[in-house]
Design an enzyme around this catalytic site. Structure first.
Site, PDB file in Angstrom:
ATOM      1  N   GLU A  92      -0.364   6.759   5.152  1.00 38.04           N
ATOM      2  CA  GLU A  92      -0.876   5.474   5.645  1.00 38.04           C
ATOM      3  C   GLU A  92      -1.327   5.630   7.096  1.00 38.04           C
ATOM      4  O   GLU A  92      -1.195   6.693   7.699  1.00 38.04           O
ATOM      5  CB  GLU A  92       0.228   4.395   5.585  1.00 38.04           C
ATOM      6  N   ASN A 126      -1.515  -6.003   4.807  1.00 35.24           N
ATOM      7  CA  ASN A 126      -2.252  -4.772   5.099  1.00 35.24           C
ATOM      8  C   ASN A 126      -3.526  -5.109   5.845  1.00 35.24           C
ATOM      9  O   ASN A 126      -4.065  -6.187   5.775  1.00 35.24           O
ATOM     10  CB  ASN A 126      -2.555  -4.004   3.815  1.00 35.24           C
ATOM     11  N   ASP A 184      -5.689  -2.612   0.224  1.00 36.49           N
ATOM     12  CA  ASP A 184      -4.699  -1.984   1.106  1.00 36.49           C
ATOM     13  C   ASP A 184      -5.285  -1.899   2.509  1.00 36.49           C
ATOM     14  O   ASP A 184      -5.815  -2.883   3.005  1.00 36.49           O
ATOM     15  CB  ASP A 184      -4.300  -0.623   0.520  1.00 36.49           C
TER      16      ASP A 184
END
Length: 289
Positions: A23, A155, A198
């Site tokens: 991430e 997100n 995301d």
């Protein structure tokens, strides 16, 4: 969204890291390096544009995101328990702030610096319990402003080139919100077949690039929400993206699903795709510098 939408670029792996939950892609334009995290692996990673000059740091808590500071020797890290100043060369962590009432069962997730140098971040329950998270802004050491919520898995966030629009997704709902000031509107709604929105970034033309968790791609959307095309990836869970490289025309993309160590599969790798449009330099925090 359909799989017949235009292909915008080809993505190739540049670090087959096997991250469990890669991430937080973040390009440092001054140093010419990409930072990213493995949340479940509790690690911070750094590499150059080609995927070389790799270095990794073990962390005491799950890192949801990293952000640049004015001080080139420091980063901001969003860890499970709050926001920290991190010195990569020494490994020193200094606590800065946490939301009021932040609990041990929760953690920080994605975060970014806006055009004014302010750090925005989301929180969530570590087990993704519904409506346990929120979106916050760091106002200064020890001062955190609650901006919006509840969220389940926040997100983004991402910011328009002029800083007037803030984008943030609540991934399980499939919705990407857009804020102008405090006014919130629905910008996108993913269908179940698209996966879940995301991480995201904005390019120099103001278009929003959104990663598809469970959708094996990154999509580019115009400011009115029209889909312009996609980048396909050979892994299912696509988690975050950031423009980088010397000309800010390389889109770096993180993914999840690896075993935590490099292996034969591409899940958990970092990918790179050369695009026709360039991005914007990441903001730098007014704090920790």
């Amino acid at each position: 969204m359909t799989t017949t939408d235009p292909i915008l670029a080809e993505a190739s792996p540049v670090w087959v890291a096997g991250a469990r939950l890669g991430e937080g892609a973040l390009w440092d334009d001054r140093a010419g390096r990409l930072w990213w995290v493995d949340i479940q692996g509790r690690r911070l990673h750094r590499m150059d544009e080609a995927g070389g000059d790799r270095r990794s740091w073990d962390l005491p808590q799950e890192p949801g995101c990293a952000a640049l500071a004015k001080d080139p020797a420091a980063l901001l890290l969003g860890l499970r328990s709050g926001v920290f100043r991190f010195a990569p060369e020494t490994g020193r962590l200094d606590f800065l702030a946490a939301p009021e009432g932040h609990r041990a069962s929760h953690r920080l997730n994605d975060g970014k610096i806006d055009r004014s140098g302010r750090f925005w971040f989301g929180t969530m329950h570590a087990e993704e319990l519904p409506s346990e998270g929120a979106l916050y802004r760091l106002e200064g050491p020890g001062r955190v402003l609650h901006f919006d919520g509840p969220y389940t898995v926040p997100n983004g966030p991402a910011f328009s080139p002029d800083g007037r629009i803030l984008y943030c997704a609540d991934s399980p709902t499939g919705i990407v919100h857009a804020f102008e000031g405090s006014a919130r509107r629905e910008f996108l709604r993913f269908r179940e077949a698209d996966g879940h929105p995301d991480g995201m970034t904005v390019d120099a033309e103001g278009c929003l690039w959104v990663c598809h968790w469970g959708g094996s791609r990154v999509s580019r959307f115009r400011t009115d929400g029209q889909l312009l095309g996609r980048i396909e990836l050979p892994v299912e869970n696509v988690t975050s993206c950031a423009f980088g490289g010397a000309d800010l025309r390389t889109l770096f993309i993180t993914t999840a699903g690896g075993s935590g160590v490099p292996g034969p599969g591409l899940a958990g790798s970092v990918f790179a795709a050369r695009t026709a449009v360039h991005g914007l330099a990441a903001g730098r925090a007014m704090l920790a510098g």
